[in-house]
Design a protein around this motif. Structure first.
Motif, PDB file in Angstrom:
ATOM      1  N   GLU A 162       5.209   0.604   6.372  1.00  0.00           N
ATOM      2  CA  GLU A 162       4.993   2.388   7.244  1.00  0.00           C
ATOM      3  C   GLU A 162       3.439   2.703   6.309  1.00  0.00           C
ATOM      4  O   GLU A 162       3.984   4.058   6.569  1.00  0.00           O
ATOM      5  CB  GLU A 162       6.231   2.648   7.172  1.00  0.00           C
ATOM      6  CG  GLU A 162       7.113   1.431   7.663  1.00  0.00           C
ATOM      7  CD  GLU A 162       8.580   2.294   8.115  1.00  0.00           C
ATOM      8  OE1 GLU A 162       8.929   2.038   8.974  1.00  0.00           O
ATOM      9  OE2 GLU A 162       8.831   3.030   7.069  1.00  0.00           O
ATOM     10  N   ARG A 163       3.127   1.821   5.604  1.00  0.00           N
ATOM     11  CA  ARG A 163       1.656   3.353   4.300  1.00  0.00           C
ATOM     12  C   ARG A 163       0.555   3.594   5.295  1.00  0.00           C
ATOM     13  O   ARG A 163       0.371   2.328   5.828  1.00  0.00           O
ATOM     14  CB  ARG A 163       1.964   2.170   2.412  1.00  0.00           C
ATOM     15  CG  ARG A 163       0.844   3.439   2.208  1.00  0.00           C
ATOM     16  CD  ARG A 163       0.875   2.097   1.064  1.00  0.00           C
ATOM     17  NE  ARG A 163       1.557   1.729   0.024  1.00  0.00           N
ATOM     18  CZ  ARG A 163       2.125   1.064  -0.937  1.00  0.00           C
ATOM     19  NH1 ARG A 163       0.545   1.033  -1.886  1.00  0.00           N
ATOM     20  NH2 ARG A 163       3.280   0.460  -1.884  1.00  0.00           N
ATOM     21  N   LYS A 164       0.591   4.668   5.481  1.00  0.00           N
ATOM     22  CA  LYS A 164      -0.453   4.835   5.711  1.00  0.00           C
ATOM     23  C   LYS A 164      -2.223   3.837   5.143  1.00  0.00           C
ATOM     24  O   LYS A 164      -2.235   3.315   3.822  1.00  0.00           O
ATOM     25  CB  LYS A 164      -0.902   6.199   5.750  1.00  0.00           C
ATOM     26  CG  LYS A 164      -0.307   7.288   6.205  1.00  0.00           C
ATOM     27  CD  LYS A 164      -0.633   9.074   6.253  1.00  0.00           C
ATOM     28  CE  LYS A 164       0.311   9.620   7.103  1.00  0.00           C
ATOM     29  NZ  LYS A 164       0.444  10.758   6.892  1.00  0.00           N
ATOM     30  N   GLY A 165      -2.537   3.415   5.769  1.00  0.00           N
ATOM     31  CA  GLY A 165      -4.538   2.656   5.252  1.00  0.00           C
ATOM     32  C   GLY A 165      -4.367   1.522   5.065  1.00  0.00           C
ATOM     33  O   GLY A 165      -4.645   0.702   4.879  1.00  0.00           O
ATOM     34  N   ARG A 217      -3.351  -2.377   6.710  1.00  0.00           N
ATOM     35  CA  ARG A 217      -3.450  -3.030   8.027  1.00  0.00           C
ATOM     36  C   ARG A 217      -1.918  -3.993   8.376  1.00  0.00           C
ATOM     37  O   ARG A 217      -2.139  -5.091   6.973  1.00  0.00           O
ATOM     38  CB  ARG A 217      -4.463  -3.554   8.011  1.00  0.00           C
ATOM     39  CG  ARG A 217      -4.187  -4.971   9.539  1.00  0.00           C
ATOM     40  CD  ARG A 217      -6.497  -5.640   9.220  1.00  0.00           C
ATOM     41  NE  ARG A 217      -5.638  -6.800  10.484  1.00  0.00           N
ATOM     42  CZ  ARG A 217      -6.154  -6.422  11.819  1.00  0.00           C
ATOM     43  NH1 ARG A 217      -6.802  -5.420  12.254  1.00  0.00           N
ATOM     44  NH2 ARG A 217      -5.283  -7.378  12.736  1.00  0.00           N
ATOM     45  N   ASP A 263      -4.775  -3.738   2.211  1.00  0.00           N
ATOM     46  CA  ASP A 263      -5.358  -1.703   2.365  1.00  0.00           C
ATOM     47  C   ASP A 263      -7.055  -2.973   2.093  1.00  0.00           C
ATOM     48  O   ASP A 263      -7.578  -1.248   1.868  1.00  0.00           O
ATOM     49  CB  ASP A 263      -5.150  -1.610   1.340  1.00  0.00           C
ATOM     50  CG  ASP A 263      -5.461  -1.350  -0.274  1.00  0.00           C
ATOM     51  OD1 ASP A 263      -5.403  -2.567  -0.251  1.00  0.00           O
ATOM     52  OD2 ASP A 263      -5.517  -1.026  -0.992  1.00  0.00           O
ATOM     53  N   LYS A 278     -10.037  -4.342   6.784  1.00  0.00           N
ATOM     54  CA  LYS A 278      -8.621  -3.942   8.098  1.00  0.00           C
ATOM     55  C   LYS A 278      -9.990  -3.981   9.484  1.00  0.00           C
ATOM     56  O   LYS A 278      -9.171  -3.537  10.106  1.00  0.00           O
ATOM     57  CB  LYS A 278      -7.867  -2.710   7.383  1.00  0.00           C
ATOM     58  CG  LYS A 278      -7.474  -2.982   6.832  1.00  0.00           C
ATOM     59  CD  LYS A 278      -6.897  -1.435   6.384  1.00  0.00           C
ATOM     60  CE  LYS A 278      -7.740  -0.395   6.159  1.00  0.00           C
ATOM     61  NZ  LYS A 278      -7.526   1.109   5.526  1.00  0.00           N
TER      62      LYS A 278
END
Length: 336
Positions: free
Chosen positions: A138-141, A143, A258, A261
């Motif tokens: 669920e971490r931003k940035g 894939r 990360d 992507k």
């Protein structure tokens, strides 16, 4: 009722059972440890899980449909069930709500996190803890790539395979094990470390006393996370071995990274991770017996420390059967 969980050593645990994208407007029927489960979304998109068996005549609820009120309707006689299993309507049989309560379907605790549907394998409204989902999903940035296929094996064999480092330079000699393959000699020694964690254990391995090759976390009962050491980058390979029945396992692979992507590079790397998974399949499916036997029935060596730790846990848990589970504080995530 629902003895399959205990028979597979899978009672009273959280496990992912599906990818979020697999549960749409139609109910999704699946089998977990020989027990039938149906997943469906209500009119607000929230996921629910019921035993896929109408309490009236045993028909699969997954053959039914979800109405505008968000209730799941049995295809046989139209009985309707709300997200928590409560019977909301029985056609042609008007009765007060308090009387309908005795006609409820069996519900399971369920969560939707990180693009996965998690189910707790004990009927009831509440689970004693939250699922140990990987925070990185669920971490931003980041894939996230998900892939699943079914193998012909009891879930314990692929689970041990995912915790086994010594097979890398042989099964994966042309992919992720290539580096180790080039460095080993006839007299090489691999040292294994296994350390308990709140959600299972962490294992790492070294060649000839060198630096640790990687960290691998076992997440009880059927999850694995491999953290690949790349400076200033995130690459984590997750695997869940989800029991279907005594001879089939759904392999759910989830990769989080990360970098790379964008297409077409992302598609190439995602295809590579799928190919690595498939390299293991023939060996795992050929293992006999299909379910891991007691430790004394196979010959083991020092590099089997991680797999033996899992096997002892599994065999002891299966021997105990379902347990009364007391609430306990949420364990910290080891794979975030």
């Amino acid at each position: 009722m629902l003895d399959g969980f205990a028979q597979e050593g899978f009672a009273d645990v959280w496990t992912p059972v599906a990818m979020s994208r697999e549960v749409g407007k139609k109910p999704l029927g699946l089998t977990l440890a020989s027990e039938r489960i149906v997943l469906f979304r209500d009119n607000e998109g929230r996921v629910s899980a019921l035993h896929d068996q109408c309490p009236h005549r045993g028909v699969k609820l997954s053959l039914g449909k979800v109405g505008e009120d968000g209730c799941l309707e049995c295809p046989f006689h139209g009985w309707r069930f709300a997200s928590g299993g409560a019977c909301s309507h029985i056609p042609l049989n008007p009765m007060p709500e308090e009387k309908r309560r005795r006609f409820s379907a069996t519900a399971f605790p369920v969560r939707e996190r990180g693009g996965l549907i998690w189910l707790y394998t004990r009927p009831g409204a509440e689970a004693p803890e939250e699922p140990p989902f990987p925070e990185a999903l669920e971490r931003k940035g980041v894939r996230v790539h998900m892939y699943a296929e079914t193998w012909k094996a009891h879930w314990t064999r692929p689970m041990e395979n995912m915790l086994d480092a010594p097979h890398l330079p042989f099964v994966h000699r042309r992919t992720i094990g290539m580096g180790v393959r080039r460095r080993i000699t006839k007299d090489s020694k691999m040292e294994m470390e296994v350390s308990p964690t709140p959600t299972g254990f962490r294992t790492s391995w070294r060649l000839e006393g060198g630096p640790a090759e990687a960290d691998l976390d076992w997440m009880r009962p059927n999850g694995m996370c491999l953290t690949v050491p790349i400076p200033d980058r995130l690459l984590r390979l997750h695997m869940w071995c989800i029991p279907v029945d005594a001879h089939h396992t759904r392999m759910l692979q989830v990769t989080a990274r990360d970098f790379l992507k964008l297409q077409p590079f992302a598609a190439v790397l995602d295809a590579f991770t799928r190919s690595v998974l498939r390299e293991d399949r023939a060996s795992v499916e050929s293992s006999a017996p299909s379910e891991v036997p007691p430790v004394s029935q196979e010959r083991s060596v020092a590099t089997d420390r991680a797999t033996l730790a899992f096997r002892r846990w599994y065999l002891e848990r299966k021997k105990r059967g379902p347990q009364e589970v007391a609430p306990r504080p949420e364990a910290p995530s080891l794979v975030g």
